[in-house]
Design an enzyme around this catalytic site. Structure first.
Site, PDB file in Angstrom:
ATOM      1  CE  LYS A  66      27.841  58.905  12.524  1.00 40.05           C
ATOM      2  NZ  LYS A  66      27.834  59.905  11.429  1.00 40.05           N
ATOM      3  CG  ASN A  87      29.952  62.927  15.063  1.00 39.37           C
ATOM      4  OD1 ASN A  87      29.509  63.836  15.770  1.00 39.37           O
ATOM      5  ND2 ASN A  87      30.905  63.117  14.165  1.00 39.37           N
ATOM      6  CG  ASP A 102      28.467  63.568  11.506  1.00 40.95           C
ATOM      7  OD1 ASP A 102      29.667  63.486  11.172  1.00 40.95           O
ATOM      8  OD2 ASP A 102      27.810  62.592  11.903  1.00 40.95           O
ATOM      9  CB  SER A 127      15.128  60.067   5.311  1.00 43.13           C
ATOM     10  OG  SER A 127      14.500  58.793   5.259  1.00 43.13           O
ATOM     11  N   GLY A 129      20.408  57.792   9.165  1.00 41.44           N
ATOM     12  CA  GLY A 129      21.150  58.490  10.203  1.00 41.44           C
ATOM     13  C   GLY A 129      22.056  59.584   9.671  1.00 41.44           C
TER      14      GLY A 129
END
Length: 271
Positions: A66, A87, A102, A127, A129
């Site tokens: 990503k 994404n 997302d 924490s 992606g």
């Protein structure tokens, strides 16, 4: 002309994105299809070339690419640029335009469960992606946010990139202390192989438990902990559907209205 799209990532053997997107094609009566490209990082340029050659309308990108995909793009929308993760890529006249849907999936999940963020105490596990759009979503919501991750330094780096300075950052030892949260969100892949989740016995959740993982054959390990003690909980299937719906709209310049519950039942039946 066919309105085809695809998914780039690795591994993709368990992805249900083709099931979701081909459902969208069926419902919209658009002539096209959706397929997976399970590739190494070194093969991304080749796959993009193939999709351009065969006039794909775009493609989605999942882990672990990503951020890597940004180097291949001609333009990135503001939010995706700030999150530093793309994404969804739309192809227009051979040029690549990057988005992060997302974020839309996260927003819609909170909205569908009628969860208010303002002044709430929130715990986020992880924490990586997957967490970046969640951090961005919560950035200006005036909530009290604690983050637990194996490596504190990694979290610090992500928060600095997002220009977030009011979230608290802890390692896993924090979970051994008694705490209460209104909302707990799991963004990690812990337990995805059916092994045990973190010990959450000291952490109470009062309102909403949200797992970014999803399971079509039962509850996730994280939700198993809280499903009997919180009034509202969900896995990541709803988020996946919404981000896919947003991406489908971008690929095909449409706003498709669907029955979310009908689609969820379809997925569970096919899965």
């Amino acid at each position: 002309m066919y309105h085809n799209a695809g998914l780039i990532g690795h591994p993709l053997s368990h992805s249900i994105s083709p099931l979701i997107h081909n459902y969208f094609y069926h419902k919209s009566r658009i002539n096209g299809g959706y397929c997976c490209f399970d590739v190494d990082k070194s093969e991304i340029a080749q796959i993009i070339h193939i999709m351009k050659k065969f006039y794909f309308k775009g493609f989605n990108v999942t882990l672990p690419y990503k951020t890597d995909i940004i180097d291949f793009l001609d333009e990135v929308e503001f939010q995706a640029s700030k999150i530093n993760a793309v994404n969804t890529v739309k192809i227009i006249d051979g040029k690549l335009f990057g988005y992060n849907t997302d974020l839309f999936g996260i927003e819609k999940t909170f909205e569908d469960f009628n969860i208010e963020i303002f002044k709430k105490k929130i715990l986020i596990l992880g924490s990586g992606g997957a967490a970046k759009p969640l951090f961005y979503f919560l950035k200006d919501k005036n909530a009290y946010v604690d983050i637990v991750n194996r490596t504190v330094k990694n979290t610090e780096t992500v928060l600095e990139q997002l220009e977030i300075y009011n979230f608290n950052n802890f390692d896993l030892l924090f979970l051994k202390k008694n705490n209460y949260y209104d909302i707990i969100v799991n963004t990690t892949s812990v337990g995805i192989d059916k092994k045990e989740f973190f010990d959450m016995s000291h952490i109470d959740c009062g309102e909403f438990a949200f797992d970014f993982q999803y399971s079509i054959d039962g509850c996730t390990p994280f939700l198993d902990i809280y499903k009997n003690s919180v009034p509202k909980y969900t896995d990541g299937l709803l988020m996946l559907i919404y981000q896919g719906l947003k991406a489908f709209g971008l690929f095909n310049d449409v706003k498709l209205e669907i029955d979310i519950n009908e689609l969820k039942k379809f997925i569970l039946k096919k899965g």
